[in-house]
Scaffold this active site. Structure first.
Site, PDB file in Angstrom:
ATOM      1  N   ALA A  10      60.798  40.680 -71.382  1.00  0.00           N
ATOM      2  CA  ALA A  10      61.734  41.688 -72.272  1.00  0.00           C
ATOM      3  C   ALA A  10      61.942  40.965 -73.554  1.00  0.00           C
ATOM      4  O   ALA A  10      62.688  41.242 -74.316  1.00  0.00           O
ATOM      5  CB  ALA A  10      63.009  41.474 -71.619  1.00  0.00           C
ATOM      6  N   CYS A  11      61.297  39.827 -73.776  1.00  0.00           N
ATOM      7  CA  CYS A  11      61.550  39.036 -75.162  1.00  0.00           C
ATOM      8  C   CYS A  11      60.490  39.397 -75.880  1.00  0.00           C
ATOM      9  O   CYS A  11      59.248  38.692 -75.452  1.00  0.00           O
ATOM     10  CB  CYS A  11      61.781  37.628 -74.768  1.00  0.00           C
ATOM     11  SG  CYS A  11      61.786  36.376 -76.321  1.00  0.00           S
TER      12      CYS A  11
END
Length: 140
Positions: A10-11
């Site tokens: 998600a980063c």
């Protein structure tokens, strides 16, 4: 040669770092540290090998950091490690381990300091920022 990345899909920074590793032609060991966090001992070792403080490895963005009162400068390393063990999302990412060292790769191009193989071609981050030129050398 083994390269390990403590990764969060998600980063964006973590995704860019993973892509820079792959741009050397190596497929790293990918550890989804949110689902499979390092043990306390492993985390302490990673922090020490990276030459960082416990606070420097704590992610200070997001509501959880505030809710747990982690900005308190009086908080001990042990208390911060307890919080990271209970909530692995508080471990800043990505952390990369190679035979040349350990880095918290923020920004993602910090990984270039410890990659044992050169970049195989041009690379731009997800936002379009050029990081590596067609010659495989970092863009200044």
């Amino acid at each position: 040669m083994t390269i390990t990345i403590y990764h969060n899909t998600a980063c964006g920074t973590s995704r860019n770092t993973l892509a820079l590793i792959r741009n050397t032609g190596v497929e790293p060991v990918i550890i989804d540290y949110v689902k499979h966090p390092p043990s306390r001992e492993e985390l302490v070792d990673l922090i020490a090998r990276a030459g960082l403080s416990v606070r420097a490895v704590m992610r200070d963005k997001g509501a959880l950091y505030d809710e747990l009162g982690l900005a308190n400068p009086e908080l001990s390393d042990a208390a911060m490690l307890d919080a990271m063990q209970a909530h692995p999302i508080l471990i800043n990412r990505p952390i990369v381990v190679t035979e040349l060292g350990v880095r918290l790769c923020r920004p993602s191009e910090k990984v270039l300091e410890i990659l044992p193989l050169p970049q195989q071609g041009a690379f731009a981050k997800e936002d379009g920022q050029a990081v590596v030129g067609a010659d495989g050398k970092p863009v200044k």
